[in-house]
Design a protein around this motif. Structure first.
Motif, PDB file in Angstrom:
ATOM      1  N   VAL A 169       5.192   9.388   3.111  1.00 45.48           N
ATOM      2  CA  VAL A 169       4.426   8.715   2.205  1.00 45.48           C
ATOM      3  C   VAL A 169       3.196   8.222   3.037  1.00 45.48           C
ATOM      4  CG1 VAL A 169       4.194   6.427   1.295  1.00 45.48           C
ATOM      5  CG2 VAL A 169       6.374   7.640   1.311  1.00 45.48           C
ATOM      6  N   PRO A 170       1.865   8.817   2.566  1.00 46.90           N
ATOM      7  CA  PRO A 170       0.529   8.345   3.037  1.00 46.90           C
ATOM      8  C   PRO A 170       0.489   6.788   3.361  1.00 46.90           C
ATOM      9  CG  PRO A 170       0.428   9.769   1.238  1.00 46.90           C
ATOM     10  CD  PRO A 170       1.908   9.424   1.028  1.00 46.90           C
ATOM     11  N   ILE A 171      -0.285   6.723   4.455  1.00 45.44           N
ATOM     12  CA  ILE A 171      -0.523   5.258   4.705  1.00 45.44           C
ATOM     13  C   ILE A 171      -2.117   5.062   4.266  1.00 45.44           C
ATOM     14  CG2 ILE A 171      -1.056   3.425   6.512  1.00 45.44           C
ATOM     15  CD1 ILE A 171       1.429   4.754   8.021  1.00 45.44           C
ATOM     16  N   PRO A 172      -2.524   4.491   3.240  1.00 42.54           N
ATOM     17  CA  PRO A 172      -3.772   4.403   2.772  1.00 42.54           C
ATOM     18  C   PRO A 172      -4.642   3.656   3.955  1.00 42.54           C
ATOM     19  CG  PRO A 172      -2.407   3.539   1.147  1.00 42.54           C
ATOM     20  CD  PRO A 172      -1.437   3.969   2.407  1.00 42.54           C
ATOM     21  N   PRO A 212       9.430  -9.193  -2.549  1.00 41.41           N
ATOM     22  CA  PRO A 212       9.472  -7.757  -1.875  1.00 41.41           C
ATOM     23  C   PRO A 212       9.176  -6.705  -3.037  1.00 41.41           C
ATOM     24  CG  PRO A 212      10.834  -8.908  -0.542  1.00 41.41           C
ATOM     25  CD  PRO A 212      10.739  -9.841  -1.737  1.00 41.41           C
ATOM     26  N   LYS A 213       9.956  -6.859  -4.118  1.00 40.27           N
ATOM     27  CA  LYS A 213       9.976  -6.144  -5.139  1.00 40.27           C
ATOM     28  C   LYS A 213       8.638  -6.063  -6.025  1.00 40.27           C
ATOM     29  CE  LYS A 213      12.421  -8.531  -8.831  1.00 40.27           C
ATOM     30  NZ  LYS A 213      13.636  -8.764  -9.704  1.00 40.27           N
ATOM     31  N   ASP A 214       8.028  -7.178  -5.764  1.00 37.27           N
ATOM     32  CA  ASP A 214       6.619  -7.367  -6.746  1.00 37.27           C
ATOM     33  C   ASP A 214       5.864  -6.334  -6.000  1.00 37.27           C
ATOM     34  OD1 ASP A 214       7.722  -9.202  -8.313  1.00 37.27           O
ATOM     35  OD2 ASP A 214       7.416 -10.859  -6.921  1.00 37.27           O
ATOM     36  N   PHE A 215       5.750  -6.244  -4.701  1.00 36.19           N
ATOM     37  CA  PHE A 215       4.768  -5.491  -3.918  1.00 36.19           C
ATOM     38  C   PHE A 215       5.159  -3.677  -4.308  1.00 36.19           C
ATOM     39  CE2 PHE A 215       4.775  -9.302  -1.341  1.00 36.19           C
ATOM     40  CZ  PHE A 215       3.652  -9.305  -1.179  1.00 36.19           C
ATOM     41  N   CYS A 259       0.867  -1.232   0.022  1.00 37.07           N
ATOM     42  CA  CYS A 259       0.006   0.016   0.033  1.00 37.07           C
ATOM     43  C   CYS A 259       0.533   1.326  -0.036  1.00 37.07           C
ATOM     44  CB  CYS A 259      -0.885   0.180   1.054  1.00 37.07           C
ATOM     45  SG  CYS A 259      -2.040  -1.275   1.306  1.00 37.07           S
ATOM     46  N   CYS A 260       2.016   1.040   0.417  1.00 35.63           N
ATOM     47  CA  CYS A 260       3.264   2.527   0.407  1.00 35.63           C
ATOM     48  C   CYS A 260       4.196   2.234  -0.510  1.00 35.63           C
ATOM     49  CB  CYS A 260       3.342   2.519   1.827  1.00 35.63           C
ATOM     50  SG  CYS A 260       2.060   2.369   3.133  1.00 35.63           S
ATOM     51  N   GLY A 261       4.555   1.388  -0.947  1.00 40.63           N
ATOM     52  CA  GLY A 261       5.544   0.973  -1.921  1.00 40.63           C
ATOM     53  C   GLY A 261       7.009   1.262  -1.388  1.00 40.63           C
ATOM     54  N   LEU A 262       7.189   1.043  -0.098  1.00 43.76           N
ATOM     55  CA  LEU A 262       8.506   1.540   0.252  1.00 43.76           C
ATOM     56  C   LEU A 262       9.419   0.145   0.147  1.00 43.76           C
ATOM     57  CD1 LEU A 262       6.911   3.357   2.172  1.00 43.76           C
ATOM     58  CD2 LEU A 262       8.214   2.600   4.109  1.00 43.76           C
ATOM     59  N   SER A 274       7.424   7.611  -4.588  1.00 43.67           N
ATOM     60  CA  SER A 274       8.018   6.213  -4.809  1.00 43.67           C
ATOM     61  C   SER A 274       9.440   6.290  -4.328  1.00 43.67           C
ATOM     62  CB  SER A 274       8.127   5.638  -6.056  1.00 43.67           C
ATOM     63  OG  SER A 274       8.675   6.521  -6.706  1.00 43.67           O
ATOM     64  N   GLY A 275       9.848   7.900  -4.415  1.00 43.63           N
ATOM     65  CA  GLY A 275      11.552   7.979  -4.220  1.00 43.63           C
ATOM     66  C   GLY A 275      12.310   7.746  -5.323  1.00 43.63           C
TER      67      GLY A 275
END
Length: 306
Positions: free
Chosen positions: A193-196, A269-272, A156-159, A294-295
């Motif tokens: 980064v907003p947390i949905p 992890p990279k798939d998320f 949800c946050c793409g970290l 995304s940074g």
């Protein structure tokens, strides 16, 4: 004088043992014979400034055509990668034939171990599979609650994984505004980064079980299901040896184990992160906004997620 230096010789001298130098020397000579189309050529004959990506691709195809084992291919390409990176780092590239930094990075990417490079770059995760993952474990046990919070943060946050394991409480999270502050507060590279909504219940549940003690936000969990805290600035930290932050490998194991329990594809992890960025594109977000969230430092690198 830089032009008098031979990158092969410099690279070989940087290796720790004679055995490793012999192996790399043999690997580079194999590349030289192909690149120069001369069976008597050695690596020191190569004008490294003139090596292009086409040359590297051609070498890879040559190895494939000879049915070279994956281990040997990885060895040859690792040796090649080492010299190319050194050429760039110590400025041995001629201006008229210079390989740019981005080209060096690209060549580094295609010369990774072929056992891994043959797999798809990203496996996008559907909303249905995300729901399956989140329903696969018990939220009331601390280890599982932490894992669900990690999965929801990834999706949800793409970290990045490196960012997730570096999150600290309370510095990196604001439970009231539901934002992650990623990076150093004083750094220009930090971002909010907003947390949905769909991730908040998992974050809240983990914070409730974790408690508001300072330290890494995602902690290690003992076999007795106790949260292990570690704050480097405190001498009286609880279990300081066993409570260091999670590792990248640990996050990868979590995504694999939950994928297996949910009977979905095995997600990495990279798939998320890729799924998060892809959703932003599908929602019509402009590329500058996606870059901010995304940074990513380069806009072009985002386009592959469309």
């Amino acid at each position: 004088m830089l032009e008098d230096l031979n990158p092969v010789k410099v690279y070989l001298e940087s290796l720790p043992s004679r055995q490793s130098r012999d192996v790399i020397w043999h690997s580079l000579n194999h590349f030289a014979k192909h690149a120069l189309n001369d069976k008597s050529a050695v690596a020191e004959n190569i004008k490294w400034a003139q090596i292009t990506l086409d040359t590297i691709y051609s070498f890879r195809l040559h190895l494939d055509s000879k049915n070279t084992s994956k281990q040997t291919v990885a060895l040859y390409l690792s040796a090649l990668r080492g010299v190319l990176k050194l050429c760039h780092e110590i400025g041995l590239l001629n201006p008229e034939h210079e390989i740019s930094a981005s080209t060096i990075l690209n060549s580094t990417y295609i010369t990774k171990n072929p056992e891994y490079s043959t797999s798809p770059k990203h496996n996008l995760i559907s909303s249905n599979d995300f729901i399956k993952l989140m329903k696969s474990v018990d939220r009331q046990q601390k280890a599982q609650a932490r894992d669900l919070a990690i999965i929801s943060t990834l999706y949800c946050c793409g970290l990045k994984v490196s960012e997730i394991i570096d999150l600290k409480y309370p510095d990196s999270i604001d439970p009231e505004s539901y934002n992650f502050l990623v990076g150093d507060n004083e750094s220009e590279e930090s971002r909010c980064v907003p947390i949905p909504e769909e991730a908040r219940k998992y974050i809240d549940n983990w914070l409730r079980l974790r408690t508001e003690q300072k330290g890494y936000f995602f902690n290690r969990i003992s076999r007795a299901d106790n949260v292990l805290f570690f704050e480097p600035s405190k001498e009286n930290a609880v279990h300081p040896k066993s409570a260091k932050k999670l590792t990248v490998h640990a996050i990868s194991l979590i995504t694999r184990e939950l994928s297996e329990k949910a009977q979905t594809d095995i997600y990495r992890p990279k798939d998320f992160r890729a799924s998060y960025i892809n959703r932003l594109f599908n929602e019509g977000k402009n590329i500058e906004t996606i870059q901010k969230l995304s940074g990513h430092q380069c806009l072009d690198s985002l386009k592959r997620f469309k």
